[in-house]
Design a protein around this motif. Structure first.
Motif, PDB file in Angstrom:
ATOM      1  N   TYR A  28       0.841  -1.199   0.000  1.00  0.00           N
ATOM      2  CA  TYR A  28       0.000   0.000   0.000  1.00  0.00           C
ATOM      3  C   TYR A  28       0.877   1.251   0.000  1.00  0.00           C
ATOM      4  CZ  TYR A  28      -3.161   3.595   1.817  1.00  0.00           C
ATOM      5  OH  TYR A  28      -3.880   4.746   2.002  1.00  0.00           O
ATOM      6  N   ALA A  29       1.891   1.278   0.867  1.00  0.00           N
ATOM      7  CA  ALA A  29       2.772   2.443   0.974  1.00  0.00           C
ATOM      8  C   ALA A  29       3.506   2.700  -0.345  1.00  0.00           C
ATOM      9  CB  ALA A  29       3.762   2.261   2.113  1.00  0.00           C
ATOM     10  N   LYS A  30       3.990   1.652  -1.003  1.00  0.00           N
ATOM     11  CA  LYS A  30       4.670   1.826  -2.291  1.00  0.00           C
ATOM     12  C   LYS A  30       3.719   2.397  -3.333  1.00  0.00           C
ATOM     13  CE  LYS A  30       8.223  -1.730  -1.830  1.00  0.00           C
ATOM     14  NZ  LYS A  30       8.719  -3.022  -2.315  1.00  0.00           N
ATOM     15  N   THR A  31       2.502   1.881  -3.358  1.00  0.00           N
ATOM     16  CA  THR A  31       1.499   2.384  -4.310  1.00  0.00           C
ATOM     17  C   THR A  31       1.211   3.858  -4.055  1.00  0.00           C
ATOM     18  OG1 THR A  31       0.510   0.190  -4.466  1.00  0.00           O
ATOM     19  CG2 THR A  31      -0.850   2.047  -5.175  1.00  0.00           C
ATOM     20  N   ILE A  32       1.032   4.214  -2.795  1.00  0.00           N
ATOM     21  CA  ILE A  32       0.735   5.605  -2.446  1.00  0.00           C
ATOM     22  C   ILE A  32       1.909   6.512  -2.798  1.00  0.00           C
ATOM     23  CG2 ILE A  32       0.349   7.168  -0.491  1.00  0.00           C
ATOM     24  CD1 ILE A  32      -2.165   5.651  -1.552  1.00  0.00           C
ATOM     25  N   ARG A  33       3.141   6.059  -2.601  1.00  0.00           N
ATOM     26  CA  ARG A  33       4.304   6.877  -2.968  1.00  0.00           C
ATOM     27  C   ARG A  33       4.305   7.174  -4.462  1.00  0.00           C
ATOM     28  NH1 ARG A  33       6.805   4.015   1.409  1.00  0.00           N
ATOM     29  NH2 ARG A  33       7.622   2.369   0.095  1.00  0.00           N
ATOM     30  N   ILE A  34       3.932   6.197  -5.277  1.00  0.00           N
ATOM     31  CA  ILE A  34       3.850   6.414  -6.732  1.00  0.00           C
ATOM     32  C   ILE A  34       2.743   7.418  -7.044  1.00  0.00           C
ATOM     33  CG2 ILE A  34       3.246   5.309  -8.929  1.00  0.00           C
ATOM     34  CD1 ILE A  34       4.665   2.763  -7.759  1.00  0.00           C
ATOM     35  N   ILE A  39       0.955  12.981  -8.561  1.00  0.00           N
ATOM     36  CA  ILE A  39       0.169  14.203  -8.348  1.00  0.00           C
ATOM     37  C   ILE A  39       1.057  15.429  -8.152  1.00  0.00           C
ATOM     38  CG2 ILE A  39      -1.841  12.975  -7.479  1.00  0.00           C
ATOM     39  CD1 ILE A  39      -1.121  13.884  -4.666  1.00  0.00           C
ATOM     40  N   MET A  40       2.284  15.210  -7.728  1.00  0.00           N
ATOM     41  CA  MET A  40       3.209  16.341  -7.580  1.00  0.00           C
ATOM     42  C   MET A  40       3.718  16.820  -8.944  1.00  0.00           C
ATOM     43  SD  MET A  40       3.150  16.928  -4.402  1.00  0.00           S
ATOM     44  CE  MET A  40       4.463  18.079  -4.161  1.00  0.00           C
ATOM     45  N   ILE A  41       3.802  15.939  -9.896  1.00  0.00           N
ATOM     46  CA  ILE A  41       4.375  16.251 -11.205  1.00  0.00           C
ATOM     47  C   ILE A  41       3.320  16.627 -12.239  1.00  0.00           C
ATOM     48  CG2 ILE A  41       5.644  15.239 -13.154  1.00  0.00           C
ATOM     49  CD1 ILE A  41       7.111  13.508 -11.029  1.00  0.00           C
ATOM     50  N   ASN A  42       2.208  15.931 -12.227  1.00  0.00           N
ATOM     51  CA  ASN A  42       1.215  16.070 -13.285  1.00  0.00           C
ATOM     52  C   ASN A  42      -0.040  16.789 -12.779  1.00  0.00           C
ATOM     53  OD1 ASN A  42      -0.981  15.446 -15.094  1.00  0.00           O
ATOM     54  ND2 ASN A  42       0.321  13.873 -16.005  1.00  0.00           N
ATOM     55  N   PRO A  43      -0.340  17.968 -13.330  1.00  0.00           N
ATOM     56  CA  PRO A  43      -1.517  18.721 -12.878  1.00  0.00           C
ATOM     57  C   PRO A  43      -2.832  17.957 -13.052  1.00  0.00           C
ATOM     58  CG  PRO A  43      -0.115  20.095 -14.253  1.00  0.00           C
ATOM     59  CD  PRO A  43       0.433  18.712 -14.326  1.00  0.00           C
ATOM     60  N   LYS A  44      -2.924  17.129 -14.095  1.00  0.00           N
ATOM     61  CA  LYS A  44      -4.149  16.353 -14.309  1.00  0.00           C
ATOM     62  C   LYS A  44      -4.370  15.378 -13.151  1.00  0.00           C
ATOM     63  CE  LYS A  44      -6.361  13.055 -17.380  1.00  0.00           C
ATOM     64  NZ  LYS A  44      -6.251  12.261 -18.586  1.00  0.00           N
ATOM     65  N   TYR A  45      -3.309  14.686 -12.721  1.00  0.00           N
ATOM     66  CA  TYR A  45      -3.425  13.766 -11.592  1.00  0.00           C
ATOM     67  C   TYR A  45      -3.696  14.519 -10.294  1.00  0.00           C
ATOM     68  CZ  TYR A  45      -1.728  10.036 -14.627  1.00  0.00           C
ATOM     69  OH  TYR A  45      -1.595   9.131 -15.633  1.00  0.00           O
ATOM     70  N   TRP A  49      -6.776  13.910  -7.822  1.00  0.00           N
ATOM     71  CA  TRP A  49      -6.563  13.652  -6.401  1.00  0.00           C
ATOM     72  C   TRP A  49      -7.402  14.609  -5.551  1.00  0.00           C
ATOM     73  CZ3 TRP A  49      -4.525  10.206  -3.130  1.00  0.00           C
ATOM     74  CH2 TRP A  49      -4.285  10.607  -1.823  1.00  0.00           C
ATOM     75  N   LEU A  50      -7.345  15.895  -5.890  1.00  0.00           N
ATOM     76  CA  LEU A  50      -8.089  16.887  -5.117  1.00  0.00           C
ATOM     77  C   LEU A  50      -9.591  16.635  -5.196  1.00  0.00           C
ATOM     78  CD1 LEU A  50      -6.023  20.096  -5.922  1.00  0.00           C
ATOM     79  CD2 LEU A  50      -6.076  18.793  -3.779  1.00  0.00           C
ATOM     80  N   GLU A  51     -10.066  16.209  -6.353  1.00  0.00           N
ATOM     81  CA  GLU A  51     -11.486  15.888  -6.508  1.00  0.00           C
ATOM     82  C   GLU A  51     -11.856  14.695  -5.623  1.00  0.00           C
ATOM     83  OE1 GLU A  51     -14.272  14.084 -10.001  1.00  0.00           O
ATOM     84  OE2 GLU A  51     -12.920  15.723 -10.575  1.00  0.00           O
ATOM     85  N   TRP A  52     -11.017  13.648  -5.648  1.00  0.00           N
ATOM     86  CA  TRP A  52     -11.279  12.476  -4.812  1.00  0.00           C
ATOM     87  C   TRP A  52     -11.239  12.851  -3.334  1.00  0.00           C
ATOM     88  CZ3 TRP A  52      -8.812  10.058  -0.857  1.00  0.00           C
ATOM     89  CH2 TRP A  52      -9.320   8.816  -0.474  1.00  0.00           C
ATOM     90  N   TYR A  53     -10.219  13.626  -2.945  1.00  0.00           N
ATOM     91  CA  TYR A  53     -10.047  14.035  -1.554  1.00  0.00           C
ATOM     92  C   TYR A  53     -11.261  14.844  -1.087  1.00  0.00           C
ATOM     93  CZ  TYR A  53      -7.578  15.650   2.642  1.00  0.00           C
ATOM     94  OH  TYR A  53      -7.203  15.898   3.941  1.00  0.00           O
ATOM     95  N   SER A  54     -11.715  15.757  -1.913  1.00  0.00           N
ATOM     96  CA  SER A  54     -12.883  16.573  -1.562  1.00  0.00           C
ATOM     97  C   SER A  54     -14.133  15.720  -1.410  1.00  0.00           C
ATOM     98  CB  SER A  54     -13.119  17.646  -2.623  1.00  0.00           C
ATOM     99  OG  SER A  54     -12.073  18.562  -2.625  1.00  0.00           O
TER     100      SER A  54
END
Length: 106
Positions: A28-34, A39-45, A49-54
């Motif tokens: 799980y931790a490895k998947t989350i790190r990827i 999300i840090m590099i790609n604005p689309k991701y 992420w922000l949509e899911w988090y919200s």
């Protein structure tokens, strides 16, 4: 959603409990790190992420968080990121102490 003593609806308690009770899982931790790298590099991701988090983490209907709830969200986020980035691993005793301390906040 958890209701606080004064009747407020918020998801902070559930989110905090999830983070504190989550068992260490390296896959799980490895998947989350990827995912975090993406999300840090790609604005689309990042937007996804922000949509899911919200949708899944933040309160609904633009509900204003109490100061206690805001602190709990920030602690839960910080612990989640730190544990998944392997920068900190709290013992079960330390997690319980964090939870008890946060429950004392007004």
């Amino acid at each position: 959603m958890h209701k606080t003593e004064n009747g407020e609806k918020d998801g902070t308690m559930g989110y905090l409990k999830y983070v504190l009770e989550k068992k260490s899982d390296e896959k799980y931790a490895k998947t989350i790190r990827i995912v975090l790298q993406a999300i840090m590099i790609n604005p689309k991701y990042r937007e996804m992420w922000l949509e899911w988090y919200s949708l899944h983490i933040m309160p609904k209907d633009n509900e204003e968080l109490s100061t206690k709830s805001l602190i709990m969200f920030l602690v839960a986020d910080g612990l989640w990121y730190a544990e998944n980035m392997s920068s900190i691993q709290l013992s079960e005793t330390e997690k319980q102490k964090v939870f008890e301390y946060l429950m004392k906040l007004k």
